[in-house]
Design a protein around this motif. Structure first.
Motif, short mmCIF file in Angstrom:
data_model
loop_
_atom_site.label_atom_id
_atom_site.label_comp_id
_atom_site.label_asym_id
_atom_site.label_seq_id
_atom_site.Cartn_x
_atom_site.Cartn_y
_atom_site.Cartn_z
N THR A 35 0.84 -1.20 0.00
CA THR A 35 0.00 0.00 0.00
C THR A 35 0.88 1.26 0.00
OG1 THR A 35 -0.29 -0.50 2.36
CG2 THR A 35 -2.17 -0.88 0.92
N GLY A 36 2.06 1.17 0.62
CA GLY A 36 2.99 2.32 0.59
C GLY A 36 3.40 2.62 -0.86
N CYS A 39 0.57 4.26 -2.68
CA CYS A 39 0.45 5.68 -2.29
C CYS A 39 1.50 6.53 -3.01
CB CYS A 39 0.67 5.83 -0.77
SG CYS A 39 -0.67 5.21 0.24
N ILE A 57 2.19 11.32 3.89
CA ILE A 57 3.23 10.32 3.61
C ILE A 57 4.60 10.85 4.01
CG2 ILE A 57 4.46 9.12 1.75
CD1 ILE A 57 1.95 7.87 1.68
N LEU A 62 -0.41 8.10 9.00
CA LEU A 62 -1.19 7.13 8.24
C LEU A 62 -2.24 7.83 7.38
CD1 LEU A 62 -1.83 4.09 10.59
CD2 LEU A 62 0.03 4.49 8.98
N GLY A 89 2.24 -4.05 4.31
CA GLY A 89 1.82 -2.77 4.90
C GLY A 89 0.31 -2.60 5.01
N ARG A 92 -3.22 -2.10 8.48
CA ARG A 92 -2.39 -1.44 9.48
C ARG A 92 -3.21 -0.96 10.67
NH1 ARG A 92 2.07 0.30 5.93
NH2 ARG A 92 3.49 1.77 6.81
N ASP A 172 10.62 9.76 3.97
CA ASP A 172 10.22 9.39 5.33
C ASP A 172 11.20 8.40 5.97
OD1 ASP A 172 9.50 7.30 3.66
OD2 ASP A 172 7.52 6.99 4.54
P1 AMP Z 1 5.36 1.93 3.83
O1 AMP Z 1 5.90 1.97 2.44
O2 AMP Z 1 4.59 0.66 4.11
O3 AMP Z 1 6.40 2.21 4.88
O4 AMP Z 1 4.27 3.09 3.93
C1 AMP Z 1 4.65 4.45 3.72
C2 AMP Z 1 3.51 5.36 4.11
O5 AMP Z 1 2.36 5.07 3.30
C3 AMP Z 1 3.01 5.21 5.55
O6 AMP Z 1 3.80 5.94 6.48
C4 AMP Z 1 1.60 5.79 5.41
O7 AMP Z 1 1.65 7.21 5.29
C5 AMP Z 1 1.15 5.25 4.05
N1 AMP Z 1 0.52 3.92 4.20
C6 AMP Z 1 0.93 2.76 3.63
N2 AMP Z 1 0.11 1.74 3.95
C7 AMP Z 1 -0.84 2.27 4.74
C8 AMP Z 1 -1.97 1.71 5.41
N3 AMP Z 1 -2.26 0.41 5.33
N4 AMP Z 1 -2.75 2.55 6.15
C9 AMP Z 1 -2.48 3.86 6.23
N5 AMP Z 1 -1.43 4.45 5.64
C10 AMP Z 1 -0.60 3.67 4.90
#
Ligand code: AMP
Length: 225
Positions: A35-36, A39, A57, A62, A89, A92, A172
């Protein structure tokens, strides 16, 4: 539609769920739903959703449950695959877990769902995340590490082995934002563990403090590969 397997990770950022998923995609032909990554693709394309979520992000917050659940629903509808899927991811939060349970019951009632918890110390997570490089091509987002023991060192030019694009540090993956991401993560992890345990979902734990090869082989053992 019958689907063989869905793996859900309960794992903080940096625990290795993305790397395990990458390995399963390359070696086993499985699918990774990050999901990251979805996004970040929205942000790179400048979609309406991308513009809404850009700030959250970058600051490690979240995204709303409804946006994420819609993205997941769309991903499954577009892919329409019978391959095993690794959820990188997601879910969450408890509302996401409830929405996903309903999605499975309606759309893939025969699927085998396994929940894997990856445990890693915070100091190690910080070390891994701040040493991580990611492919800048948002269709790729392959992950590398500057830690010699990771087995994921980039080439000298710091370009992606898969697509040739430049590698970069995610906005991030800085010390301050990682601290916020971890504290947000643990808040929701506590509620998710309570939910899975009250709903009697078995959770298998893997010690992920080790070098990646050992973590991957521990993962394969517990899922019966
Ligand atoms: P990640 O790549 O999994 O570290 O996700 C990076 C960012 O994407 C997170 O810090 C959130 O801002 C957003 N994100 C990814 N997956 C989710 C999720 N399941 N729920 C909410 N925000 C998410």
């Amino acid at each position: 539609m019958a689907r063989t397997k869905i793996i859900i990770f309960i794992a903080p950022p940096g625990a290795g769920k993305g790397s395990i998923s990458q390995e399963c995609v390359q070696k086993l032909g499985w699918e990774q739903l990050s999901t990251g990554n979805l996004c970040r693709e929205h942000i790179a394309k400048g979609t309406e959703i991308g513009q809404k979520i850009d700030f959250a992000i970058k600051s490690g917050k979240l995204i709303s449950d409804s946006l994420i659940v819609d993205m997941v629903r769309k991903w499954f509808a577009d892919k329409n695959t019978d391959n095993a899927v690794l959820l990188d991811g997601f879910p969450r939060t408890v509302p996401q877990a409830l929405a996903f349970k309903e999605m499975i019951e309606n759309d893939f009632p025969d699927v085998d769902v396994q929940i894997i918890q990856l445990k890693v110390d915070d100091g190690e997570l910080m070390r891994r995340l701040t040493s991580r490089l990611t492919c800048s091509n948002k269709k790729c987002q392959n992950v590398y590490s500057l830690l010699p023991e990771s087995g994921m060192l980039p080439n000298e030019e710091r370009t992606c082995e898969k697509c040739g694009s430049a590698l970069m540090q995610r906005a991030d993956d800085t010390v301050e934002t990682v601290k916020d991401r971890l504290s947000n993560y643990y808040h929701h992890e506590h509620d998710l563990l309570d939910y899975y345990s009250s709903a009697h979902f078995p959770i298998i734990t893997v010690d992920a403090n080790k070098p990646f090869d050992e973590v991957y082989s521990g993962f394969k053992d517990v899922i019966g590969l």
